[in-house]
Motif scaffolding. Structure first.
Motif, mmCIF file in Angstrom:
data_model
loop_
_atom_site.group_PDB
_atom_site.id
_atom_site.type_symbol
_atom_site.label_atom_id
_atom_site.label_comp_id
_atom_site.label_asym_id
_atom_site.label_seq_id
_atom_site.Cartn_x
_atom_site.Cartn_y
_atom_site.Cartn_z
ATOM 1 N N LYS A 26 0.833 -1.275 0.086
ATOM 2 C CA LYS A 26 0.076 0.007 -0.142
ATOM 3 C C LYS A 26 0.820 1.516 0.045
ATOM 4 N N MET A 27 2.159 1.262 0.437
ATOM 5 C CA MET A 27 2.946 2.259 0.470
ATOM 6 C C MET A 27 4.410 1.699 0.543
ATOM 7 N N ASP A 28 5.419 2.573 0.015
ATOM 8 C CA ASP A 28 6.897 1.922 0.129
ATOM 9 C C ASP A 28 7.265 2.807 1.524
ATOM 10 N N LEU A 29 8.734 2.493 1.678
ATOM 11 C CA LEU A 29 9.155 2.622 3.162
ATOM 12 C C LEU A 29 9.355 4.232 3.409
ATOM 13 N N THR A 30 9.608 4.900 2.178
ATOM 14 C CA THR A 30 9.715 6.426 2.291
ATOM 15 C C THR A 30 8.332 6.961 3.064
ATOM 16 N N GLN A 31 7.094 6.387 2.220
ATOM 17 C CA GLN A 31 5.770 6.657 2.675
ATOM 18 C C GLN A 31 5.464 6.314 4.055
ATOM 19 N N ALA A 32 5.835 5.163 4.472
ATOM 20 C CA ALA A 32 5.630 4.916 5.837
ATOM 21 C C ALA A 32 6.370 5.369 6.870
ATOM 22 N N GLU A 33 7.307 5.759 6.657
ATOM 23 C CA GLU A 33 8.336 6.879 7.378
ATOM 24 C C GLU A 33 7.575 8.193 7.642
ATOM 25 N N SER A 34 6.844 8.819 6.543
ATOM 26 C CA SER A 34 6.114 9.905 6.529
ATOM 27 C C SER A 34 5.035 9.761 7.346
ATOM 28 N N VAL A 35 4.548 8.617 7.634
ATOM 29 C CA VAL A 35 3.474 8.625 8.578
ATOM 30 C C VAL A 35 3.714 9.109 10.010
ATOM 31 N N ALA A 36 5.038 8.431 10.355
ATOM 32 C CA ALA A 36 5.480 8.896 11.838
ATOM 33 C C ALA A 36 5.771 10.328 11.603
ATOM 34 N N ASP A 37 6.290 10.897 10.720
ATOM 35 C CA ASP A 37 6.902 12.366 10.645
ATOM 36 C C ASP A 37 5.518 12.988 10.960
ATOM 37 N N ILE A 38 4.358 12.844 10.090
ATOM 38 C CA ILE A 38 3.117 13.490 10.421
ATOM 39 C C ILE A 38 2.465 13.628 11.753
ATOM 40 N N ILE A 39 2.574 12.510 12.281
ATOM 41 C CA ILE A 39 1.875 12.438 13.633
ATOM 42 C C ILE A 39 2.873 13.174 14.640
ATOM 43 N N SER A 40 4.148 13.331 14.415
ATOM 44 C CA SER A 40 4.978 14.270 15.278
ATOM 45 C C SER A 40 5.337 15.532 14.759
ATOM 46 N N ALA A 41 4.843 16.033 13.715
ATOM 47 C CA ALA A 41 5.122 17.045 13.308
ATOM 48 C C ALA A 41 4.412 18.637 14.007
ATOM 49 N N GLN A 42 5.216 19.533 14.281
ATOM 50 C CA GLN A 42 4.989 20.666 15.042
ATOM 51 C C GLN A 42 5.042 21.890 14.375
ATOM 52 N N GLY A 43 5.327 22.035 13.110
ATOM 53 C CA GLY A 43 5.512 23.247 12.360
ATOM 54 C C GLY A 43 4.678 22.838 11.190
ATOM 55 N N GLU A 44 4.278 24.170 10.601
ATOM 56 C CA GLU A 44 3.420 23.909 9.284
ATOM 57 C C GLU A 44 3.961 23.295 8.040
ATOM 58 N N ALA A 45 5.466 23.823 8.017
ATOM 59 C CA ALA A 45 6.154 23.277 6.935
ATOM 60 C C ALA A 45 6.749 21.835 6.970
ATOM 61 N N GLU A 46 6.826 21.195 8.209
ATOM 62 C CA GLU A 46 7.097 20.009 8.560
ATOM 63 C C GLU A 46 6.017 19.186 8.138
ATOM 64 N N LEU A 47 4.673 19.513 8.548
ATOM 65 C CA LEU A 47 3.482 18.777 8.029
ATOM 66 C C LEU A 47 3.257 18.870 6.615
ATOM 67 N N ARG A 48 3.613 19.860 6.275
ATOM 68 C CA ARG A 48 3.507 19.761 4.292
ATOM 69 C C ARG A 48 4.572 18.781 4.126
ATOM 70 N N ALA A 49 5.607 19.062 4.472
ATOM 71 C CA ALA A 49 6.886 18.008 3.742
ATOM 72 C C ALA A 49 6.653 16.736 4.082
ATOM 73 N N SER A 50 6.174 16.274 5.279
ATOM 74 C CA SER A 50 5.522 15.117 5.706
ATOM 75 C C SER A 50 4.544 14.591 4.877
ATOM 76 N N TYR A 51 3.574 15.266 4.487
ATOM 77 C CA TYR A 51 2.263 14.879 3.835
ATOM 78 C C TYR A 51 2.820 14.678 2.358
ATOM 79 N N SER A 52 3.529 15.441 2.087
ATOM 80 C CA SER A 52 3.979 15.460 0.647
ATOM 81 C C SER A 52 4.997 14.220 0.358
ATOM 82 N N ALA A 53 5.452 13.739 1.239
ATOM 83 C CA ALA A 53 6.067 12.199 1.219
ATOM 84 C C ALA A 53 5.307 11.112 1.029
ATOM 85 N N LEU A 54 4.057 11.453 2.065
ATOM 86 C CA LEU A 54 3.277 10.424 1.940
ATOM 87 C C LEU A 54 2.461 10.280 0.686
#
Length: 453
Positions: A122-150
């Motif tokens: 359903k996703m590759d490893l970079t997308q899977a890692e982005s899920v954890a990044d989305i959960i831990s995101a504190q800044g707007e740019a960090e959230l956008r970057a993580s969602y872009s990877a997802l």
């Protein structure tokens, strides 16, 4: 594979609590603890459908609930999934999970739902890692970057390079392995052109890594200055709270006060330090020593000066401490008459901002200056970005092999030798996306996830 279950919402009271179940028996298990209000069975329900009813434990209704059903393969994990939403009291949620486990599910491990999504394609490893990044995101740019990877922006960039490498590799291998067949030889200029494309793409990803890390992980930032220049007032202005004690008495801050704050699109891991001065107080001196050590270790220093007073020896020592470091001179108390020799400060720092922390003036200028100094002012956080050191290492290794292949082509070495280098680059990229990652790496990545995701 066993059917797993866990609480997917936070470990605190809330409006609702969600228990996620995934596996072949997910719907059957949910059906055993849930009574539909229309007396139907969840087994009859198609994917992307919901039913309202009640949680029933030991024959007694315990709570109202809604159950969402997702059918394989069109679910988050790629398996049959049931998500039970109950009222968000911690006891109600836990009792529902206990009933689900008693009905045959097993507790999910950390990140096991996302791990199954990866295993089931359903996703590759970079997308899977982005899920954890989305959960831990504190800044707007960090959230956008993580969602872009997802969404697969990084995966697409990596796969574009990988496809070029595999095409060249297969063509070269066929020509080398089957010399008697009429297979056209790969032209030298075509090989070089392809390798140059791959090199440029990988270099582009690596060149943005540091900026991406600034966006994703934030910046360790120290507020420093002599007593009563307004360090604590600046801390409070940035946090929007009375985090640090502000008085006219020198030496109020004796230890490091820490807080994470959003400044524009980035996060600063702030430390407000003890005032820099000579002191006969043993406790205060310990705080001052910590302050100088914090300056030394910081990624960014906000060096605060008082515009209403002349420069002191402590100010000059701070200027020296910031030499060679990423630093912004913050000249405070612009609401008062200027008595400082600001020209000395402006000559010592590349970035200078004038503020009045007392009146909350100058925050926009400080934000603009910090983002510019960090190189993220106009940074596109939705562009493909390497998220962590694992991804960076694979990308660096792939680039090294591509460069070796280019050097080999320039020297005229045989295609079979060049192909070994190209295959090495391709293997690194396959490991990056998880297509050739070993079990230890995969398990390590998902062990960092929270349970329920």
């Amino acid at each position: 594979m066993s059917t797993i279950a866990a609480i997917s919402t936070g470990n605190a009271p809330g409006g609702i609590g969600v228990i996620r179940i995934s596996g072949d028996n997910a719907v059957k298990i949910a059906d055993s603890v849930f009574e539909c209000s229309d007396k139907s069975s969840l087994a009859e329900l198609g994917g992307y459908r919901a039913k309202y009813g009640h949680i029933v434990i030991d024959g007694e209704q315990q709570d109202d609930a809604v159950v969402l059903v997702f059918r394989s393969p069109r679910s988050y994990t790629g398996e049959d999934v049931a998500e039970i939403s109950v009222h968000g009291g911690m006891l109600s949620v836990q009792k529902t999970l206990d009933a689900v486990l008693k009905a045959g599910a097993v507790p999910a491990g950390a990140g096991e739902f996302t791990k199954r999504a990866f295993i089931n394609g359903k996703m590759d490893l970079t997308q899977a890692e982005s899920v954890a990044d989305i959960i831990s995101a504190q800044g707007e740019a960090e959230l956008r970057a993580s969602y872009s990877a997802l969404q697969g922006r990084l995966s697409k960039s990596i796969n574009a390079v990988l496809e070029k490498l595999l095409d060249v590799s297969s063509t070269m291998a066929a020509w080398v392995d089957y010399p008697d067949e009429e297979i056209p030889e790969l032209e030298q200029n075509e090989l070089v052109k392809t390798l140059e494309f791959c090199k440029a793409e990988l270099e582009s990803l690596l060149s943005n890594y540091d900026k991406g890390q600034t966006i994703r992980t934030g910046v360790d930032t120290v507020i420093a200055g002599r007593p009563n220049v307004g360090k604590s007032s600046l801390m409070n202005m940035l946090t929007g709270t009375d985090k640090s004690i502000v008085t006219h008495i020198e030496g109020t801050t004796r230890d490091i006060v820490e807080e994470n704050v959003r400044l524009g699109s980035i996060v600063l891991h702030l430390k407000d330090t003890a005032g820099l001065r000579e002191s006969g107080d043993i406790v205060e001196n310990i705080g001052i020593e910590k302050a100088y050590k914090a300056i030394e270790d910081a990624q960014l220093v906000l060096a605060v000066f008082d515009s209403s007073a002349g420069l002191t020896d402590e100010d000059r020592k701070l200027i020296d401490s910031c030499s060679g470091k990423l630093a912004v001179a913050v000249i405070n108390k612009t609401d008062l008459e200027n008595k400082a020799d600001t020209a000395i400060i402006e000559n010592a720092f590349d970035s200078v901002v004038y503020i009045s922390a007392k009146n909350d003036e100058g925050l926009d200028r400080l934000e603009e200056t910090v983002c510019g100094l960090l190189g993220v002012a106009d940074f596109d956080s939705t562009a493909p970005l390497l998220a962590n050191s694992r991804q960076k290492q694979h990308c660096e290794n792939a680039l090294a092999s591509v460069c070796e292949a280019l050097d080999g082509a320039a020297l005229g070495i045989t295609y079979d030798a060049i192909n070994v280098m190209i295959d090495a680059a391709a293997d690194e990229l396959l490991s990056l996306t998880g297509k050739k990652a070993n079990a230890e790496v995969v398990n390590s990545i998902f062990s960092k996830f929270c349970v329920g995701k």
